[in-house]
Design a protein around this motif. Structure first.
Motif, mmCIF file in Angstrom:
data_model
loop_
_atom_site.group_PDB
_atom_site.id
_atom_site.type_symbol
_atom_site.label_atom_id
_atom_site.label_comp_id
_atom_site.label_asym_id
_atom_site.label_seq_id
_atom_site.Cartn_x
_atom_site.Cartn_y
_atom_site.Cartn_z
ATOM 1 N N ALA A 35 0.813 -1.224 0.000
ATOM 2 C CA ALA A 35 0.000 0.000 0.000
ATOM 3 C C ALA A 35 0.846 1.274 0.000
ATOM 4 C CB ALA A 35 -0.945 -0.011 1.205
ATOM 5 N N ILE A 36 2.020 1.231 0.601
ATOM 6 C CA ILE A 36 2.866 2.429 0.634
ATOM 7 C C ILE A 36 3.372 2.743 -0.772
ATOM 8 C CG2 ILE A 36 5.001 3.441 1.539
ATOM 9 C CD1 ILE A 36 4.409 1.828 4.144
ATOM 10 N N THR A 37 3.821 1.713 -1.495
ATOM 11 C CA THR A 37 4.259 1.918 -2.880
ATOM 12 C C THR A 37 3.083 2.420 -3.718
ATOM 13 O OG1 THR A 37 5.964 0.225 -2.701
ATOM 14 C CG2 THR A 37 5.251 0.806 -4.928
ATOM 15 N N ALA A 38 1.912 1.825 -3.529
ATOM 16 C CA ALA A 38 0.715 2.253 -4.272
ATOM 17 C C ALA A 38 0.421 3.726 -4.009
ATOM 18 C CB ALA A 38 -0.488 1.394 -3.887
ATOM 19 N N SER A 39 0.535 4.155 -2.747
ATOM 20 C CA SER A 39 0.246 5.559 -2.422
ATOM 21 C C SER A 39 1.223 6.489 -3.127
ATOM 22 C CB SER A 39 0.268 5.785 -0.910
ATOM 23 O OG SER A 39 1.583 5.739 -0.395
ATOM 24 N N ARG A 40 2.486 6.111 -3.147
ATOM 25 C CA ARG A 40 3.504 6.951 -3.811
ATOM 26 C C ARG A 40 3.241 7.043 -5.311
ATOM 27 N NH1 ARG A 40 7.846 4.177 -0.426
ATOM 28 N NH2 ARG A 40 7.918 5.475 1.418
ATOM 29 N N LYS A 41 2.947 5.886 -5.930
ATOM 30 C CA LYS A 41 2.691 5.847 -7.375
ATOM 31 C C LYS A 41 1.457 6.673 -7.732
ATOM 32 C CE LYS A 41 5.654 2.652 -9.040
ATOM 33 N NZ LYS A 41 6.485 2.836 -10.193
ATOM 34 N N ALA A 42 0.463 6.674 -6.833
ATOM 35 C CA ALA A 42 -0.788 7.389 -7.088
ATOM 36 C C ALA A 42 -0.720 8.853 -6.658
ATOM 37 C CB ALA A 42 -1.936 6.688 -6.361
ATOM 38 N N GLY A 43 0.371 9.224 -5.984
ATOM 39 C CA GLY A 43 0.507 10.601 -5.514
ATOM 40 C C GLY A 43 -0.426 10.926 -4.354
ATOM 41 N N ILE A 44 -0.687 9.923 -3.525
ATOM 42 C CA ILE A 44 -1.589 10.090 -2.376
ATOM 43 C C ILE A 44 -0.757 10.018 -1.095
ATOM 44 C CG2 ILE A 44 -3.581 9.127 -1.155
ATOM 45 C CD1 ILE A 44 -4.265 7.616 -3.780
ATOM 46 N N ASP A 45 -1.089 10.856 -0.128
ATOM 47 C CA ASP A 45 -0.438 10.815 1.182
ATOM 48 C C ASP A 45 -0.622 9.407 1.764
ATOM 49 O OD1 ASP A 45 0.202 10.974 3.900
ATOM 50 O OD2 ASP A 45 -0.753 12.920 4.170
ATOM 51 N N PRO A 46 0.479 8.697 2.101
ATOM 52 C CA PRO A 46 0.347 7.329 2.620
ATOM 53 C C PRO A 46 -0.492 7.234 3.893
ATOM 54 C CG PRO A 46 2.671 8.002 2.546
ATOM 55 C CD PRO A 46 1.865 9.124 1.973
ATOM 56 N N GLU A 47 -0.629 8.342 4.618
ATOM 57 C CA GLU A 47 -1.468 8.325 5.828
ATOM 58 C C GLU A 47 -2.947 8.141 5.497
ATOM 59 O OE1 GLU A 47 -0.809 11.573 8.499
ATOM 60 O OE2 GLU A 47 1.343 11.152 8.656
ATOM 61 N N LEU A 48 -3.304 8.411 4.241
ATOM 62 C CA LEU A 48 -4.711 8.309 3.834
ATOM 63 C C LEU A 48 -5.020 6.993 3.116
ATOM 64 C CD1 LEU A 48 -5.259 11.933 2.488
ATOM 65 C CD2 LEU A 48 -5.786 11.024 4.759
ATOM 66 N N VAL A 49 -3.986 6.195 2.849
ATOM 67 C CA VAL A 49 -4.191 4.925 2.154
ATOM 68 C C VAL A 49 -4.307 3.805 3.179
ATOM 69 C CG1 VAL A 49 -3.186 3.251 0.549
ATOM 70 C CG2 VAL A 49 -2.998 5.706 0.076
ATOM 71 N N TYR A 50 -5.369 3.036 3.045
ATOM 72 C CA TYR A 50 -5.637 1.936 3.971
ATOM 73 C C TYR A 50 -5.527 0.611 3.231
ATOM 74 C CZ TYR A 50 -6.990 4.944 7.813
ATOM 75 O OH TYR A 50 -6.950 5.850 8.848
ATOM 76 N N LYS A 51 -4.795 -0.323 3.835
ATOM 77 C CA LYS A 51 -4.619 -1.641 3.222
ATOM 78 C C LYS A 51 -5.637 -2.619 3.812
ATOM 79 C CE LYS A 51 -0.813 -2.445 6.449
ATOM 80 N NZ LYS A 51 0.635 -2.588 6.595
ATOM 81 N N THR A 52 -5.966 -3.630 3.042
ATOM 82 C CA THR A 52 -6.920 -4.655 3.449
ATOM 83 C C THR A 52 -6.142 -5.904 3.834
ATOM 84 O OG1 THR A 52 -8.503 -3.760 1.853
ATOM 85 C CG2 THR A 52 -8.940 -5.979 2.704
ATOM 86 N N ILE A 53 -6.232 -6.270 5.094
ATOM 87 C CA ILE A 53 -5.540 -7.453 5.605
ATOM 88 C C ILE A 53 -6.592 -8.496 5.951
ATOM 89 C CG2 ILE A 53 -4.003 -8.367 7.401
ATOM 90 C CD1 ILE A 53 -2.631 -6.256 5.637
ATOM 91 N N VAL A 54 -6.451 -9.692 5.385
ATOM 92 C CA VAL A 54 -7.413 -10.766 5.628
ATOM 93 C C VAL A 54 -6.745 -11.799 6.528
ATOM 94 C CG1 VAL A 54 -8.928 -12.477 4.571
ATOM 95 C CG2 VAL A 54 -8.432 -10.337 3.354
ATOM 96 N N MET A 55 -7.407 -12.082 7.641
ATOM 97 C CA MET A 55 -6.868 -13.040 8.608
ATOM 98 C C MET A 55 -7.892 -14.135 8.870
ATOM 99 S SD MET A 55 -4.901 -10.467 11.223
ATOM 100 C CE MET A 55 -3.555 -11.567 11.619
#
Length: 157
Positions: A33-53
């Protein structure tokens, strides 16, 4: 480029929930998700990842957590009432959710699972989650996300 509709987008549209999409170039070597946020130009604090447990009971749980944070195993166990929780094995992700790694959305999974959104999301006007496709993020209000996935806010980081 013609926009591809995902199950997550269809679910939001069926419920009349406003969202925007942000597309970015996928880095197959770095699907986090951090790489995705950088590529998309979005603040990483606003990007949420989906973790399935999956719990010891076999129950599947979905955690939506800020990209920069890790899930506290102790808090997640307390939240779910499970004695043990582990990440869903990668080879089972698509079968269980309908999504692949790097494109797993908390919305529109094959089945509905107990879903927890980190309560920190409430501090933001809008957050970004996977649209269910690598290279596409959905921007929406945290309350709309919780409503759409029939989840709840919780503290688990």
């Amino acid at each position: 480029m013609k926009e591809r509709k995902t199950n997550a987008m269809r679910l939001l549209e069926q419920r009349g929930i406003a969202y925007e999409t942000v597309e970015y170039e996928v880095d197959e070597e770095h699907l986090d998700a951090i790489t995705a946020s950088r590529k998309a130009g979005i603040d990483p604090e606003l990007v949420y990842k989906t973790i399935v447990m999956v719990g010891e009971s076999g129950q599947v749980y979905v955690f939506v957590t800020p990209a920069l944070f890790q899930i506290s195993a102790k808090k997640a166990r307390a939240l779910t009432g499970e004695k043990a929780l582990e990440l869903l094995k990668l080879e089972l992700l698509q079968k269980v959710t309908g999504y692949i790694r790097g494109g797993c959305s908390p919305l529109g999974m094959i089945h509905r699972y107990p879903t927890f959104v980190e309560e920190l999301a409430q501090l933001e006007e809008r957050i970004y989650v996977s649209a269910g496709l690598r290279g596409v993020q959905l921007a929406l209000s945290p309350d709309d996300l919780v409503a759409a996935c029939e989840g709840s806010y919780a503290s688990f980081t």
